[in-house]
Write a protein that holds these residues in place. Structure first.
Motif, PDB file in Angstrom:
ATOM      1  N   GLU B 330      10.493 -11.566  38.020  1.00 38.34           N
ATOM      2  CA  GLU B 330      11.701 -12.260  37.551  1.00 38.34           C
ATOM      3  C   GLU B 330      11.908 -13.600  38.244  1.00 38.34           C
ATOM      4  N   THR B 331      10.911 -14.088  38.964  1.00 36.04           N
ATOM      5  CA  THR B 331      11.042 -15.398  39.602  1.00 36.04           C
ATOM      6  C   THR B 331       9.991 -16.344  39.005  1.00 36.04           C
ATOM      7  N   PRO B 332      10.213 -17.653  39.128  1.00 36.68           N
ATOM      8  CA  PRO B 332       9.388 -18.614  38.378  1.00 36.68           C
ATOM      9  C   PRO B 332       7.896 -18.571  38.696  1.00 36.68           C
ATOM     10  N   TRP B 333       7.498 -18.149  39.866  1.00 38.30           N
ATOM     11  CA  TRP B 333       6.093 -18.268  40.252  1.00 38.30           C
ATOM     12  C   TRP B 333       5.387 -16.920  40.317  1.00 38.30           C
ATOM     13  N   HIS B 334       5.988 -15.896  39.777  1.00 36.74           N
ATOM     14  CA  HIS B 334       5.392 -14.552  39.834  1.00 36.74           C
ATOM     15  C   HIS B 334       4.189 -14.448  38.895  1.00 36.74           C
ATOM     16  N   ASN B 335       3.098 -13.953  39.395  1.00 29.79           N
ATOM     17  CA  ASN B 335       1.906 -13.691  38.577  1.00 29.79           C
ATOM     18  C   ASN B 335       1.987 -12.254  38.065  1.00 29.79           C
ATOM     19  N   PRO B 336       2.193 -12.076  36.753  1.00 28.22           N
ATOM     20  CA  PRO B 336       2.398 -10.714  36.235  1.00 28.22           C
ATOM     21  C   PRO B 336       1.095  -9.951  35.991  1.00 28.22           C
ATOM     22  N   SER B 337      -0.041 -10.611  36.176  1.00 26.87           N
ATOM     23  CA  SER B 337      -1.313  -9.972  35.813  1.00 26.87           C
ATOM     24  C   SER B 337      -2.116  -9.517  37.029  1.00 26.87           C
ATOM     25  N   LEU B 338      -1.457  -9.155  38.073  1.00 30.70           N
ATOM     26  CA  LEU B 338      -2.185  -8.786  39.285  1.00 30.70           C
ATOM     27  C   LEU B 338      -2.540  -7.311  39.282  1.00 30.70           C
ATOM     28  N   PRO B 339      -3.631  -6.948  39.939  1.00 28.59           N
ATOM     29  CA  PRO B 339      -3.885  -5.522  40.140  1.00 28.59           C
ATOM     30  C   PRO B 339      -2.813  -4.964  41.077  1.00 28.59           C
ATOM     31  N   GLN B 340      -2.296  -3.809  40.726  1.00 30.10           N
ATOM     32  CA  GLN B 340      -1.295  -3.187  41.588  1.00 30.10           C
ATOM     33  C   GLN B 340      -1.881  -1.907  42.161  1.00 30.10           C
ATOM     34  N   TYR B 341      -1.189  -1.305  43.055  1.00 35.34           N
ATOM     35  CA  TYR B 341      -1.701  -0.121  43.742  1.00 35.34           C
ATOM     36  C   TYR B 341      -0.750   1.044  43.470  1.00 35.34           C
ATOM     37  N   ASP B 342      -1.140   1.855  42.484  1.00 39.44           N
ATOM     38  CA  ASP B 342      -0.275   2.983  42.169  1.00 39.44           C
ATOM     39  C   ASP B 342      -0.399   4.055  43.250  1.00 39.44           C
ATOM     40  N   HIS B 343       0.557   4.972  43.242  1.00 47.67           N
ATOM     41  CA  HIS B 343       0.528   6.045  44.235  1.00 47.67           C
ATOM     42  C   HIS B 343      -0.612   6.993  43.884  1.00 47.67           C
ATOM     43  N   ASN B 344      -1.671   6.985  44.689  1.00 47.85           N
ATOM     44  CA  ASN B 344      -2.863   7.732  44.359  1.00 47.85           C
ATOM     45  C   ASN B 344      -3.533   8.218  45.656  1.00 47.85           C
ATOM     46  N   PRO B 345      -3.039   9.336  46.207  1.00 42.97           N
ATOM     47  CA  PRO B 345      -3.569   9.816  47.496  1.00 42.97           C
ATOM     48  C   PRO B 345      -5.076  10.088  47.446  1.00 42.97           C
ATOM     49  N   ASP B 346      -5.561  10.559  46.305  1.00 42.60           N
ATOM     50  CA  ASP B 346      -7.006  10.834  46.223  1.00 42.60           C
ATOM     51  C   ASP B 346      -7.810   9.548  46.400  1.00 42.60           C
ATOM     52  N   ARG B 347      -7.366   8.507  45.725  1.00 38.52           N
ATOM     53  CA  ARG B 347      -8.040   7.216  45.843  1.00 38.52           C
ATOM     54  C   ARG B 347      -7.959   6.714  47.289  1.00 38.52           C
ATOM     55  N   ALA B 348      -6.814   6.935  47.936  1.00 32.16           N
ATOM     56  CA  ALA B 348      -6.650   6.518  49.334  1.00 32.16           C
ATOM     57  C   ALA B 348      -7.655   7.249  50.225  1.00 32.16           C
ATOM     58  N   ARG B 349      -7.810   8.564  49.998  1.00 35.48           N
ATOM     59  CA  ARG B 349      -8.774   9.336  50.815  1.00 35.48           C
ATOM     60  C   ARG B 349     -10.185   8.831  50.587  1.00 35.48           C
ATOM     61  N   ASP B 350     -10.505   8.523  49.326  1.00 33.40           N
ATOM     62  CA  ASP B 350     -11.843   7.981  49.023  1.00 33.40           C
ATOM     63  C   ASP B 350     -12.095   6.693  49.797  1.00 33.40           C
ATOM     64  N   LEU B 351     -11.088   5.824  49.781  1.00 37.32           N
ATOM     65  CA  LEU B 351     -11.250   4.532  50.457  1.00 37.32           C
ATOM     66  C   LEU B 351     -11.427   4.712  51.967  1.00 37.32           C
ATOM     67  N   LEU B 352     -10.774   5.741  52.506  1.00 37.09           N
ATOM     68  CA  LEU B 352     -10.894   5.981  53.953  1.00 37.09           C
ATOM     69  C   LEU B 352     -12.199   6.686  54.301  1.00 37.09           C
ATOM     70  N   GLY B 353     -12.863   7.209  53.322  1.00 38.08           N
ATOM     71  CA  GLY B 353     -14.164   7.845  53.542  1.00 38.08           C
ATOM     72  C   GLY B 353     -14.108   9.032  54.484  1.00 38.08           C
ATOM     73  N   GLY B 354     -13.005   9.758  54.439  1.00 37.38           N
ATOM     74  CA  GLY B 354     -12.877  10.949  55.260  1.00 37.38           C
ATOM     75  C   GLY B 354     -12.496  10.665  56.705  1.00 37.38           C
ATOM     76  N   GLN B 355     -12.351   9.414  57.065  1.00 35.08           N
ATOM     77  CA  GLN B 355     -11.961   9.071  58.436  1.00 35.08           C
ATOM     78  C   GLN B 355     -10.468   9.331  58.648  1.00 35.08           C
ATOM     79  N   ARG B 356     -10.105   9.658  59.897  1.00 36.08           N
ATOM     80  CA  ARG B 356      -8.694   9.770  60.254  1.00 36.08           C
ATOM     81  C   ARG B 356      -8.342   8.622  61.204  1.00 36.08           C
ATOM     82  N   TYR B 357      -7.148   8.082  61.060  1.00 36.81           N
ATOM     83  CA  TYR B 357      -6.724   6.965  61.908  1.00 36.81           C
ATOM     84  C   TYR B 357      -5.309   7.207  62.429  1.00 36.81           C
ATOM     85  N   THR B 358      -5.045   6.611  63.582  1.00 35.40           N
ATOM     86  CA  THR B 358      -3.667   6.529  64.069  1.00 35.40           C
ATOM     87  C   THR B 358      -3.310   5.051  64.126  1.00 35.40           C
ATOM     88  N   ILE B 359      -2.244   4.702  63.447  1.00 32.68           N
ATOM     89  CA  ILE B 359      -1.872   3.284  63.339  1.00 32.68           C
ATOM     90  C   ILE B 359      -0.436   3.097  63.829  1.00 32.68           C
TER      91      ILE B 359
END
Lengths: 333, 518
Positions: B330-359
């Motif tokens: 809703e602002t003048p410079w917003h790019n509406p065609s960007l990839p977004q990140y839906d809530h997807n825990p499985d995809r998150a686990r895949d990206l982490l490759g089974g690693q555990r982290y403390t952040i």
């Protein structure tokens, strides 16, 4: 007594010097700095200050100097009665403090004195007949009040008397931009307006502080009520009320006086919470804002006012202590 | 199953909840806009005192001071609901290389003391700000400002600046030369004339103790006398800000709780204006520290978080899930065609490759987002270690780079998009920019190009490309965007929304245009 008083004053002078150093250091030991512009409550703003402008501000407020030079400058300014300029909202700190001081002093002194009188009276009533219904009721109530955090008491009062019943204002120390009339009726009206605004915060402070006086006075009274000099007073035919008022109360006054001094020392901390909740424009609210902004000059000045206040209160307490001890020695000796 | 312990933070949150209760409607509304006297002041409630209203003494802790100044002082350009409009400058020309603007002064502008506003005042203003910066906006890009005619000024820039018309010409207050020229130290100046401006209102009274300001209509205003004879800005604790409007002690006030619209739905007197979502709640990420130096880990965090749920829970309104490109919808410079990140825990686990982290996550003491984020991240193998600090401490940690993740919430993302460059170029002095650690050659190049791109569509393409890189690389993860809900009495004041927010993206409703005849 004179040598005692001399030593006392010398000790307080030394303490004052140490306090000055701490006043200067404590704000600077806090993480963060006054130019971080981290924003206000909830709506932080992105301030696009350039690096050059930031450096200029650092230089303006002498924040780029070594600490010892800043301290020397601080002492020099203080010697001239100059408390510096507020960084968060540029204004003379002395002016800011003097604007706010009367609110805190009026609110806290009135509330503390009222709490002391009411708490002590009820404490003596409770302790005169320990275990009785009045004692149990008063001690239970005081215990409950002492257990409730002061901000909850404040919010409770605000919700009931300002929001629900609409009897008192929601915030502030006076009605802003009220009609200017400095005649007798105008002054009276303004005074009434201030009292109306400060009633709830003062009530909160009384509730917070009265329980301590009550419990202390109650225990002290229990300790002295069978003392021989009270028996002697009764034997003279005095009424119980007079025995309590004229003989018991003076003899339990020392610990109460000490407690009063301690509370007086802690009032700025107490004022911070109460003034924040009720929006009273006193030193407590100023301190809250200054800590959030890391406004060194304001924090230094507030600590100075607070510590000088504590030292002065303690000094007066000690002098009063000396006099009371003398008096008690004479009356009991 | 572990029993959660009651900590000091829980107690503080309880207090915050109790304080919030003050904001909720409890009794019937008081008074009526229909019964207002014609000369009754409009009272605008803001959360704090904003200092002495001069460009050199106003508080920059929050936007309340800069917006108050906009009523007292005019700028060369201004913004309405659709874009940038002429203001003190009735017209302007840009040099072919984009390094100079010639502004032609509007007729009849005067200072509050009656003296005429001249081109010399405008040139003087930029010259003075070069020596005494306006804290809200830097004029560093201005090289010189020279009077070039009876009513014209030429402002030469050190380099072309696409943001100049909005961010500097539209933000920096023009100050009277006859007041400030003899003043060597404007921060310490206490003269009675220090708040003289040329805006639609003049300062009549400043109650420093109460943080209240009384402004009277500038009778000789070049755009005509303001519709409102008196404007007051009063400091009201945030917890009581809605309540004071309900009780008739103020006419306009802010709530960040979206549920206020439903709560006031049955109120015959009050209305609510919800601004575009110019406020942003996001995670600043230190991309120089493992494991967050890995893009996959950052993307995994974005997928692990149910940002819609977080937004709905905390704003108590419809969720506006954070754009991966930072610029709000809703602002003048917003790019509406960007990839977004839906809530997807499985995809998150895949990206982490089974690693555990403390952040580690740095958050304000009263922030509630970490409590919602922790279990979501734990579910994909990331343990969140939350460190709660106050804002100045957070600023220092971010400035020192001593953090992994930091939760920040702020405004200033609705206006000119040059902030996307400045954040990561180290040119802003606020806490958020200090936490922006992201080295990306192409992004930096695009940033420099858009800064000097004067052709709108060309610049839009560059800014959109920058957002695409942000969305891909995620040097910051926007949790959600927030609207501001302004509760107001329409009998007293009609608020207006400004294109991209007032000034440099401030979602306030008191644009001076709303107080003037059209």
């Amino acid at each position: 007594m004179r040598p005692d008083l001399g030593r006392l004053l010398a000790r307080y002078l030394l303490l004052g010097v140490g306090v000055l150093l701490l006043n200067f250091l404590i704000p600077r030991l806090l993480p963060g700095n006054p130019l971080s512009f981290s924003g206000g409550e909830g709506t932080d703003a992105a301030v696009p200050l350039s690096g050059a402008a930031r450096a200029q501000l650092r230089a303006y407020y002498n924040l780029d100097e070594p600490l010892r030079l800043q301290f020397v400058r601080y002492l020099g300014d203080l010697g001239r009665g100059d408390l510096g300029w507020s960084i968060a909202r540029p204004a003379p700190v002395r002016e800011v403090i003097l604007d706010r001081l009367p609110w805190t002093v009026a609110l806290l002194l009135a509330a503390l004195l009222f709490a002391a009188v009411v708490g002590t009276t009820l404490g003596v009533v409770a302790g005169w007949m320990p275990g009785g219904i009045r004692d149990r009721l008063l001690v239970s109530t005081a215990g409950a009040l002492a257990a409730i955090p002061e901000f909850l008491i404040a919010i409770g009062l605000l919700l009931v008397f300002a929001v629900e019943l609409g009897l008192f204002p929601l915030f502030g120390g006076r009605t802003v931009f009220a009609d200017r009339d400095f005649g007798a009726t105008g002054v009276a009206r303004h005074a009434a307006d201030v009292v109306w605004h400060l009633t709830l915060p003062a009530a909160a402070l009384v509730l917070v502080n009265a329980s301590g006086f009550l419990l202390l006075a109650r225990d002290a009274t229990v300790g002295v009520r069978h003392a021989p000099w009270l028996t002697a007073a009764r034997a003279k035919g005095l009424r119980e009320r007079d025995v309590a008022r004229r003989h018991a109360v003076p003899n339990i006054a020392l610990p109460l006086l000490t407690f009063f001094g301690l509370r007086l020392g802690a009032v700025l901390g107490g004022a911070l919470v109460i003034e924040r909740v009720f929006g009273v424009p006193g030193l407590g609210l100023l301190g809250y804002e200054a800590i959030r902004a890391r406004d060194y000059p304001v924090l230094q000045a507030l600590f100075l006012v607070s510590s000088v206040g504590v030292l002065a209160a303690n000094l007066l307490m000690e002098i009063a202590y000396l006099r009371l001890a003398c008096h008690r020695g004479q009356t009991r000796g | 199953m572990p029993v959660p312990s009651l900590t000091r933070r829980h107690a503080l949150q309880g207090v915050a909840g109790a304080m919030t209760a003050l904001a909720l409607p409890r009794t019937a509304p008081v008074g009526s806009g229909a019964g207002r006297a014609a000369d009754a002041p409009v009272r605008f409630a803001w959360w704090s005192d904003v200092g002495t209203p001069t460009p050199f003494q106003v508080s920059t802790v929050g936007p309340g001071g800069a917006v108050l100044l906009s009523l007292l002082y005019d700028t060369l350009t201004w913004k309405d609901a659709a874009g940038i409009i002429p203001w003190l400058a009735a017209a302007w020309e840009t040099s072919p290389d984009g390094r100079a603007y010639t502004f032609h002064l509007v007729d009849g502008a005067t200072w509050h003391d009656g003296r005429p506003l001249t081109a010399a005042d405008i040139a003087f203003s930029f010259d003075y700000y070069a020596r005494h910066p306006y804290r809200w906006m830097t004029t560093e890009v201005v090289e010189t400002a020279t009077v070039v005619g009876e009513a014209a000024v030429r402002v030469a820039l050190k380099r072309p600046s696409a943001a100049f018309l909005e961010n500097i010409a539209g933000v920096v207050p023009i100050i009277p030369r006859h007041v400030w020229e003899p003043v060597v130290d404007p921060t310490a100046y206490t003269g009675a004339d220090r708040s003289i401006g040329s805006g639609p209102f003049a300062l009549a009274e400043h109650d420093q103790t109460q943080g209240a300001y009384r402004l009277l209509a500038h009778e000789g205003y070049w755009r005509g006398r303001p519709l409102v004879p008196e404007w007051q800005q009063i400091a009201v604790p945030a917890e009581a800000s809605v309540r004071v409007v309900q009780q008739g002690e103020a006419d306009v006030s802010l709530s960040t709780d979206a549920s206020v619209r439903d709560l006031l739905a049955g109120d015959p007197r009050l209305e609510v204006l919800e601004t575009a979502p110019l406020s942003i709640v996001r995670l600043a990420i230190n991309t120089a520290r493992p494991p967050l130096d890995r893009r996959e880990v950052r993307q995994a965090i974005a997928h692990a978080l149910d940002r819609g749920q977080i937004a709905e829970t905390l704003t108590r309104g419809p969720a506006i899930v954070g754009s991966a490109g930072v610029v709000p919808p809703e602002t003048p410079w917003h790019n509406p065609s960007l990839p977004q990140y839906d809530h997807n825990p499985d995809r998150a686990r895949d990206l982490l490759g089974g690693q555990r982290y403390t952040i580690d996550l740095i958050a304000d003491t009263n922030a509630r987002e970490p409590d919602l984020m922790a279990p979501m991240l734990e579910a994909v193998g990331i343990t969140l270690n939350v460190q709660r600090v106050d804002p100045p401490t957070r600023a220092q940690l971010l400035g020192d780079g001593a953090f992994q993740l930091a939760l920040t919430s702020h405004i200033g993302v609705g206006g000119d998009p040059d902030y996307l460059r400045r954040w990561y170029a180290g040119e802003e002095a606020n806490a958020f920019a200090q936490g922006s650690i992201f080295r990306h050659e192409k992004y930096a190049r695009l940033g420099r190009e858009q800064e000097v791109a004067l052709e709108l569509e060309a610049r839009r393409a560059l800014v959109f490309a920058m957002q695409e890189i942000l969305a891909e690389e995620l040097p910051t993860i926007v949790l959600y965007h927030r609207r501001f809900s302004w509760v107001y009495d329409p009998g007293a004041f009609t608020p207006m929304e400004t294109w991209g927010g007032l000034l440099n993206g401030v979602p306030f409703p008191n644009n001076k245009l709303a107080l003037l005849a059209t």
